[in-house]
Design an enzyme around this catalytic site. Structure first.
Site, PDB file in Angstrom:
ATOM      1  N   ASN A  19       0.865  -1.187   0.000  1.00  0.00           N
ATOM      2  CA  ASN A  19       0.000   0.000   0.000  1.00  0.00           C
ATOM      3  C   ASN A  19       0.901   1.236   0.000  1.00  0.00           C
ATOM      4  O   ASN A  19       2.104   1.144   0.228  1.00  0.00           O
ATOM      5  CB  ASN A  19      -0.959  -0.014   1.200  1.00  0.00           C
ATOM      6  CG  ASN A  19      -0.230  -0.249   2.504  1.00  0.00           C
ATOM      7  OD1 ASN A  19       0.647   0.509   2.880  1.00  0.00           O
ATOM      8  ND2 ASN A  19      -0.565  -1.344   3.182  1.00  0.00           N
ATOM      9  N   ASP A  68       1.263  -8.936   0.944  1.00  0.00           N
ATOM     10  CA  ASP A  68       1.971  -7.911   1.722  1.00  0.00           C
ATOM     11  C   ASP A  68       2.159  -8.395   3.166  1.00  0.00           C
ATOM     12  O   ASP A  68       3.257  -8.275   3.744  1.00  0.00           O
ATOM     13  CB  ASP A  68       1.124  -6.623   1.680  1.00  0.00           C
ATOM     14  CG  ASP A  68       1.899  -5.373   2.044  1.00  0.00           C
ATOM     15  OD1 ASP A  68       3.135  -5.451   2.126  1.00  0.00           O
ATOM     16  OD2 ASP A  68       1.252  -4.326   2.238  1.00  0.00           O
TER      17      ASP A  68
HETATM   18  N1  AR6 Z   1       2.252 -15.352  -2.720  1.00  0.00           N
HETATM   19  C1  AR6 Z   1       1.820 -15.093  -3.978  1.00  0.00           C
HETATM   20  N2  AR6 Z   1       0.600 -14.571  -4.228  1.00  0.00           N
HETATM   21  C2  AR6 Z   1      -0.197 -14.311  -3.169  1.00  0.00           C
HETATM   22  C3  AR6 Z   1       0.184 -14.545  -1.822  1.00  0.00           C
HETATM   23  C4  AR6 Z   1       1.483 -15.092  -1.625  1.00  0.00           C
HETATM   24  N3  AR6 Z   1       1.942 -15.322  -0.396  1.00  0.00           N
HETATM   25  N4  AR6 Z   1      -0.847 -14.165  -1.007  1.00  0.00           N
HETATM   26  C5  AR6 Z   1      -1.833 -13.729  -1.817  1.00  0.00           C
HETATM   27  N5  AR6 Z   1      -1.455 -13.834  -3.112  1.00  0.00           N
HETATM   28  P1  AR6 Z   1      -3.363  -9.101  -2.569  1.00  0.00           P
HETATM   29  P2  AR6 Z   1      -3.735  -6.601  -4.075  1.00  0.00           P
HETATM   30  C6  AR6 Z   1      -2.181 -13.468  -4.337  1.00  0.00           C
HETATM   31  O1  AR6 Z   1      -4.651  -8.936  -1.850  1.00  0.00           O
HETATM   32  O2  AR6 Z   1      -5.028  -7.070  -4.643  1.00  0.00           O
HETATM   33  C7  AR6 Z   1      -2.812  -5.473   0.960  1.00  0.00           C
HETATM   34  O3  AR6 Z   1      -3.486  -5.307   2.155  1.00  0.00           O
HETATM   35  C8  AR6 Z   1      -3.673 -13.341  -4.230  1.00  0.00           C
HETATM   36  O4  AR6 Z   1      -4.279 -14.616  -4.426  1.00  0.00           O
HETATM   37  O5  AR6 Z   1      -2.176  -9.554  -1.788  1.00  0.00           O
HETATM   38  O6  AR6 Z   1      -2.732  -5.996  -4.998  1.00  0.00           O
HETATM   39  C9  AR6 Z   1      -1.834  -4.366   0.642  1.00  0.00           C
HETATM   40  O7  AR6 Z   1      -1.347  -3.713   1.806  1.00  0.00           O
HETATM   41  C10 AR6 Z   1      -3.960 -12.411  -5.384  1.00  0.00           C
HETATM   42  O8  AR6 Z   1      -4.047 -13.148  -6.615  1.00  0.00           O
HETATM   43  O9  AR6 Z   1      -2.901  -7.717  -3.287  1.00  0.00           O
HETATM   44  C11 AR6 Z   1      -2.621  -3.443  -0.251  1.00  0.00           C
HETATM   45  O10 AR6 Z   1      -3.351  -2.488   0.499  1.00  0.00           O
HETATM   46  C12 AR6 Z   1      -2.711 -11.527  -5.473  1.00  0.00           C
HETATM   47  O11 AR6 Z   1      -1.718 -12.181  -4.699  1.00  0.00           O
HETATM   48  C13 AR6 Z   1      -3.589  -4.348  -0.951  1.00  0.00           C
HETATM   49  O12 AR6 Z   1      -3.758  -5.481  -0.105  1.00  0.00           O
HETATM   50  C14 AR6 Z   1      -2.876 -10.107  -4.966  1.00  0.00           C
HETATM   51  O13 AR6 Z   1      -3.629 -10.108  -3.778  1.00  0.00           O
HETATM   52  C15 AR6 Z   1      -3.066  -4.835  -2.272  1.00  0.00           C
HETATM   53  O14 AR6 Z   1      -4.075  -5.552  -2.934  1.00  0.00           O
END
Ligand code: AR6
Length: 189
Positions: A24, A34
């Site tokens: 973020n 994250d």
């Molecule tokens: N390794 C790889 N991919 C992952 C993992 C992991 N460990 N965990 C989740 N994913 P997201 P965004 C996938 O929500 O939508 C946070 O709070 C998940 O299945 O992590 O970009 C930050 O602080 C999905 O396909 O990121 C920001 O505020 C993808 O990673 C916000 O969320 C992205 O999910 C970012 O949101």
């Protein structure tokens, strides 16, 4: 020539020079990937993010931009934090999503990273439709690498560009993996 690969897995488990984190603006850690990156990296990452907020990013890191920190206890040299756009059906933010991939690779190249692990930015909390996000991700990475290869042959190469040997998309579940596989096949087709 840079290899572009897809793996099913957890970004926090990867061995790579640089891991790209879906952060973020405040670099505070959060949910999803994250949270996993911050938990695994430990105190050194929290501290590096605090220093960035206190120096350059008091107003936050802009959407589509990327910045590197130490990787703490992760099996990497750097974490590159990028701020993905939230999906909005009434506002086309594709160029901001593309910018996340482009600026992450630029930061990685400037650092001299040879292997870079990426993920499906904005497809979790930010709710970007998976197939569209996968198309933007694959196309942007391909275009960025191709433009570097072209400028290399024209000897207009920038510092660090061309050192990346592998870009790896690390996809957390089968659905995401399949979307990226399909996007890659469509681009190659
Ligand atoms: N390794 C790889 N991919 C992952 C993992 C992991 N460990 N965990 C989740 N994913 P997201 P965004 C996938 O929500 O939508 C946070 O709070 C998940 O299945 O992590 O970009 C930050 O602080 C999905 O396909 O990121 C920001 O505020 C993808 O990673 C916000 O969320 C992205 O999910 C970012 O949101």
């Amino acid at each position: 020539m840079t290899d572009l690969t897809l793996v099913l897995g957890d970004l926090a488990d990867q061995h790579a020079d640089a891991l790209v984190n879906a952060a973020n603006s405040w670099l505070l850690g959060g949910g999803g990937v994250d949270g996993a990156i911050h938990a695994r990296a430990g105190h050194a990452l929290t501290e590096a993010c605090r220093e960035l907020r206190a120096s350059q990013y008091g107003r936050g890191l802009a959407t589509g931009q990327s910045v590197a920190t130490t990787a703490g206890r992760l099996q990497a040299l750097w974490v590159i934090h990028t701020v993905g756009p939230r999906w909005d059906r009434y506002d086309d933010r594709s160029s901001l999503l593309a910018s996340c991939y482009r600026t992450s690779l630029e930061v990685a190249a400037e650092l001299g990273a040879r292997t870079v692990a990426l993920l499906a930015i904005s497809t979790g909390t930010h709710r970007w439709p998976l197939d569209d996000a996968a198309r933007i991700a694959v196309r942007t990475v391909r275009e960025t690498l191709a433009s570097w290869a072209e400028s290399q042959t024209g000897e207009r190469r920038g510092a660090g560009e061309g050192t990346i040997e592998e870009v790896r998309f690390v996809l957390f579940n089968q659905r995401t993996y399949t979307a990226f596989e399909t996007a890659m096949a469509a681009l190659d087709g």
